[in-house]
Design a protein around this motif. Sequence first.
Motif, PDB file in Angstrom:
ATOM      1  N   VAL A 136       0.859  -1.002   0.073  1.00 39.96           N
ATOM      2  CA  VAL A 136      -0.486  -0.222  -0.139  1.00 39.96           C
ATOM      3  C   VAL A 136       1.133   1.291   0.130  1.00 39.96           C
ATOM      4  N   VAL A 137       0.201   2.215  -0.855  1.00 40.94           N
ATOM      5  CA  VAL A 137       0.934   3.254  -0.729  1.00 40.94           C
ATOM      6  C   VAL A 137       0.914   4.592  -0.163  1.00 40.94           C
ATOM      7  N   LEU A 206      -4.872   4.196  -9.038  1.00 41.50           N
ATOM      8  CA  LEU A 206      -4.683   3.035  -9.692  1.00 41.50           C
ATOM      9  C   LEU A 206      -4.811   1.915  -8.546  1.00 41.50           C
ATOM     10  N   GLY A 207      -5.514   2.507  -7.316  1.00 41.94           N
ATOM     11  CA  GLY A 207      -6.188   1.439  -6.230  1.00 41.94           C
ATOM     12  C   GLY A 207      -5.013   1.023  -5.024  1.00 41.94           C
ATOM     13  N   MET A 208      -3.663   1.740  -5.546  1.00 42.98           N
ATOM     14  CA  MET A 208      -2.726   1.965  -4.275  1.00 42.98           C
ATOM     15  C   MET A 208      -2.693   2.380  -2.913  1.00 42.98           C
ATOM     16  N   THR A 209      -3.673   3.043  -3.250  1.00 41.82           N
ATOM     17  CA  THR A 209      -3.570   3.738  -1.373  1.00 41.82           C
ATOM     18  C   THR A 209      -5.374   3.512  -0.485  1.00 41.82           C
ATOM     19  N   LEU A 210      -5.123   4.050   0.495  1.00 43.24           N
ATOM     20  CA  LEU A 210      -6.621   4.317   0.905  1.00 43.24           C
ATOM     21  C   LEU A 210      -6.863   5.230   0.534  1.00 43.24           C
ATOM     22  N   GLU A 225      -3.102  10.121  10.574  1.00 45.46           N
ATOM     23  CA  GLU A 225      -3.728   9.267  10.770  1.00 45.46           C
ATOM     24  C   GLU A 225      -4.018   7.813   9.761  1.00 45.46           C
ATOM     25  N   ARG A 226      -4.562   8.359   8.219  1.00 47.87           N
ATOM     26  CA  ARG A 226      -4.189   7.845   7.503  1.00 47.87           C
ATOM     27  C   ARG A 226      -2.602   6.542   6.925  1.00 47.87           C
ATOM     28  N   ALA A 227      -1.871   6.872   7.162  1.00 47.94           N
ATOM     29  CA  ALA A 227      -0.562   5.947   7.792  1.00 47.94           C
ATOM     30  C   ALA A 227      -0.513   5.183   8.543  1.00 47.94           C
ATOM     31  N   HIS A 228      -1.752   5.600   9.643  1.00 49.32           N
ATOM     32  CA  HIS A 228      -1.452   4.738  10.939  1.00 49.32           C
ATOM     33  C   HIS A 228      -2.232   3.617  10.359  1.00 49.32           C
ATOM     34  N   ASP A 229      -3.713   4.392   9.526  1.00 54.38           N
ATOM     35  CA  ASP A 229      -4.969   3.662   9.025  1.00 54.38           C
ATOM     36  C   ASP A 229      -3.586   2.188   7.925  1.00 54.38           C
ATOM     37  N   SER A 230      -3.031   2.461   6.873  1.00 61.45           N
ATOM     38  CA  SER A 230      -2.357   1.877   6.487  1.00 61.45           C
ATOM     39  C   SER A 230      -1.464   1.112   6.676  1.00 61.45           C
ATOM     40  N   GLY A 231      -0.892   1.347   7.916  1.00 63.46           N
ATOM     41  CA  GLY A 231      -0.667   0.731   8.591  1.00 63.46           C
ATOM     42  C   GLY A 231      -0.641  -0.847   9.104  1.00 63.46           C
ATOM     43  N   ARG A 232      -2.039  -0.278   9.502  1.00 66.55           N
ATOM     44  CA  ARG A 232      -3.139  -1.437   9.650  1.00 66.55           C
ATOM     45  C   ARG A 232      -3.350  -2.212   8.482  1.00 66.55           C
ATOM     46  N   LEU A 233      -3.715  -1.373   7.531  1.00 69.34           N
ATOM     47  CA  LEU A 233      -4.316  -1.979   5.807  1.00 69.34           C
ATOM     48  C   LEU A 233      -3.227  -3.699   5.748  1.00 69.34           C
ATOM     49  N   ALA A 234      -2.243  -2.065   5.749  1.00 69.43           N
ATOM     50  CA  ALA A 234      -1.192  -3.823   5.184  1.00 69.43           C
ATOM     51  C   ALA A 234      -1.055  -5.047   5.874  1.00 69.43           C
ATOM     52  N   VAL A 235      -1.319  -4.840   7.503  1.00 64.47           N
ATOM     53  CA  VAL A 235      -1.657  -6.239   7.482  1.00 64.47           C
ATOM     54  C   VAL A 235      -2.629  -7.603   7.107  1.00 64.47           C
ATOM     55  N   ASP A 236      -3.385  -6.147   6.922  1.00 67.35           N
ATOM     56  CA  ASP A 236      -5.016  -7.064   6.473  1.00 67.35           C
ATOM     57  C   ASP A 236      -4.543  -7.357   4.435  1.00 67.35           C
ATOM     58  N   LEU A 237      -3.735  -6.724   4.262  1.00 68.67           N
ATOM     59  CA  LEU A 237      -3.330  -7.434   3.202  1.00 68.67           C
ATOM     60  C   LEU A 237      -2.389  -8.787   2.742  1.00 68.67           C
ATOM     61  N   VAL A 238      -1.845  -8.621   4.085  1.00 63.88           N
ATOM     62  CA  VAL A 238      -1.178  -9.584   3.757  1.00 63.88           C
ATOM     63  C   VAL A 238      -1.701 -11.211   4.435  1.00 63.88           C
ATOM     64  N   ARG A 239      -2.872 -11.101   4.958  1.00 61.34           N
ATOM     65  CA  ARG A 239      -3.817 -12.049   5.189  1.00 61.34           C
ATOM     66  C   ARG A 239      -4.754 -12.536   4.185  1.00 61.34           C
ATOM     67  N   GLU A 240      -4.978 -11.348   3.540  1.00 60.00           N
ATOM     68  CA  GLU A 240      -5.875 -11.419   2.709  1.00 60.00           C
ATOM     69  C   GLU A 240      -5.168 -12.159   1.350  1.00 60.00           C
ATOM     70  N   LEU A 330     -14.791   5.694 -15.617  1.00 57.12           N
ATOM     71  CA  LEU A 330     -13.974   4.504 -14.788  1.00 57.12           C
ATOM     72  C   LEU A 330     -14.649   3.413 -14.659  1.00 57.12           C
ATOM     73  N   ASP A 331     -13.773   2.404 -14.908  1.00 55.90           N
ATOM     74  CA  ASP A 331     -14.154   0.990 -15.316  1.00 55.90           C
ATOM     75  C   ASP A 331     -14.664   0.524 -13.554  1.00 55.90           C
ATOM     76  N   PRO A 332     -15.107   0.020 -13.034  1.00 57.64           N
ATOM     77  CA  PRO A 332     -16.124  -0.525 -12.306  1.00 57.64           C
ATOM     78  C   PRO A 332     -15.949  -1.209 -12.062  1.00 57.64           C
ATOM     79  N   GLY A 333     -15.084  -2.398 -12.650  1.00 55.31           N
ATOM     80  CA  GLY A 333     -14.339  -3.621 -11.624  1.00 55.31           C
ATOM     81  C   GLY A 333     -12.869  -3.116 -11.272  1.00 55.31           C
ATOM     82  N   ALA A 334     -12.499  -2.437 -11.176  1.00 53.25           N
ATOM     83  CA  ALA A 334     -11.000  -2.067 -11.094  1.00 53.25           C
ATOM     84  C   ALA A 334     -11.387  -1.933  -9.131  1.00 53.25           C
ATOM     85  N   VAL A 335     -10.779  -2.616  -8.367  1.00 51.03           N
ATOM     86  CA  VAL A 335     -10.046  -3.015  -7.443  1.00 51.03           C
ATOM     87  C   VAL A 335      -9.171  -1.740  -6.503  1.00 51.03           C
ATOM     88  N   THR A 336      -9.849  -1.128  -5.847  1.00 46.52           N
ATOM     89  CA  THR A 336      -8.442  -1.329  -4.953  1.00 46.52           C
ATOM     90  C   THR A 336      -7.832  -2.146  -3.578  1.00 46.52           C
TER      91      THR A 336
END
Length: 564
Positions: A136-137, A206-210, A225-240, A330-336
């Motif tokens: 995540v960026v 591109l979908g690479m940030t919160l 605050e966004r940086a903190h949330d991105s740190g939490r998200l990085a852990v979720d990304l690995v698990r998912e 926008l492409d409706p199928g492109a995920v973040t």
Amino acid sequence: MRSSQWYGGTDRNAYIHRAWMRRGLPREAFEGGRPHIAIANTASDLTPCNMHLDEVAQSVKQGVWEAGGVPLNLPSLSLGETNVRPTAMLWRNLAAMAAEEMFRANPIDGLVLLGGCDKTIPALLMAAASVDLPAVVVPGGPMLTGHFRGVPLGCGTDVWRLSEEVRAGTLSQEAFLASESAMIRSKGHCNTMGTASTMACMAEALGMTLPGTAGTPAPDSRLLERAHDSGRLAVDLVREGRTPSQVMTRGAFLNAVVTLAAVGGSTNAVVHLLAIAGRLGVDLTLDDFDRTGAGVPLLVDLQPAGRHLMDDLHRAGGLLAVLKEVADLLDPGAVTVTGRPLVGHLGDAEIWDETVIRRRASPLLDDAGIAVLRGNLAPRGAVIKPAAASPGLLRHRGRAIVFDSVEDLRARLDTVDADETSVLVLRGCGPRGYPGMPEVGNLPLPAKLLAKGVRDMVRISDARMSGTAYGTVVLHAAPEAAVGGPLALLRTGDPVVLDVPARRLDVDVPAEELARREPVTTGFAAPARGWERLYVDHVLQADQGADLDFLVGSSGHEVSRESH
């Protein structure tokens, strides 16, 4: 977890890996499948726009710990656009290569990418794409607006403007230098829609940030605050198991092209997006920028294409409010990185100031996409940003004034026989010729024409220009002169024809005459050793993203051999 390949087990190598990391990490860090998250941190005192990223990294760390991960600071090669010579672009690929190798070589499961200044976000995205670890960026954010004599200053854009006024004799040298202390008001990158702000927006598209992160000013507490949330998200990304290749699809790149037009972004994004796509194997070409960007309205009234600055954009609703206006494109199928489509994050976005973010029905410009030109001066393409150009020059015929290098330009600019209809041409400044494709395409104008009130002319080069720059400037002409491109055949006095609506760039000289000419081959780089030699031998042309030929594609993250 990938990190368990290093830390799991009872053999000598696992012992070594764990023992040497126990300088601060508890035993629990190596147990229970806790994701190890590398914070790729481009903070550097010599990259002024990224100096604050150590503070941002601390917030990321807190988020990673909170989510059950293990955060690890990983200093990454930092490129400061304002300081490094001959050009930061010379080392974008080196930064990407070094980051890729360190991501692969180390016991990490996921990544948080901290970038700001122009080349740092593209380099980190190229590296992450080639390794394809969950990532995540977190963009470092723009600085706050400085003021001089009551007028807001756009960093970069007003440097170009004010320096030309000095040369024109309408601004004193003393006043110009006095503005220097007011230009940079706070931490953060350029506050115009230059390349740094553009690439933050591209990362989000591109979908690479919160979603909602790009454009948050560097001093704003919400960035932490966004940086903190991105740190939490990085852990979720690995698990998912969500990786960059799942997020940065062709649809995501086309969303970025739409975004580039809607925000009036930097032409440099073209080269960077092509390079990132090349790492992923996504089929993205120059034609996609013209085709997908055509008809997209310019909605953001920001310098250099407009009046306002980045903290105004954030105040007015931010990038998501802009994208909501063009959601149908926008492409409706492109995920973040959240797992949800980008368009799924637009519902609550609102425009709070319509002088900064225009409604779709009342854009600054109806068609704002980057225009791709072809012709006998650029058979593989050149680009121009119509939103930053003079409308009256988008169709133009004029006599070429040719410069063979930046040094030649500086030596002769104010003595050439030019008028306002002339076309200034600079060659030898492409990826191989300089080397590194510097930001010199927005050539200064001859002093005698500035004194007459001329503030724009058609300019053509195989170089780039700063995203903060403006004018009727044709860039990235490919192939460049140094590899035998047509600019090497151009002569002063040749009639040059620019027709942006028709997407043409030509010299009106018979083909048989051009065939008889010897290309100019003086002034091109010929390094004997080191990175410059490797770069010149392997760099691709601008229409291919100016990556190195052997770096295109990916190698994944597997490492099969031990070090002991």
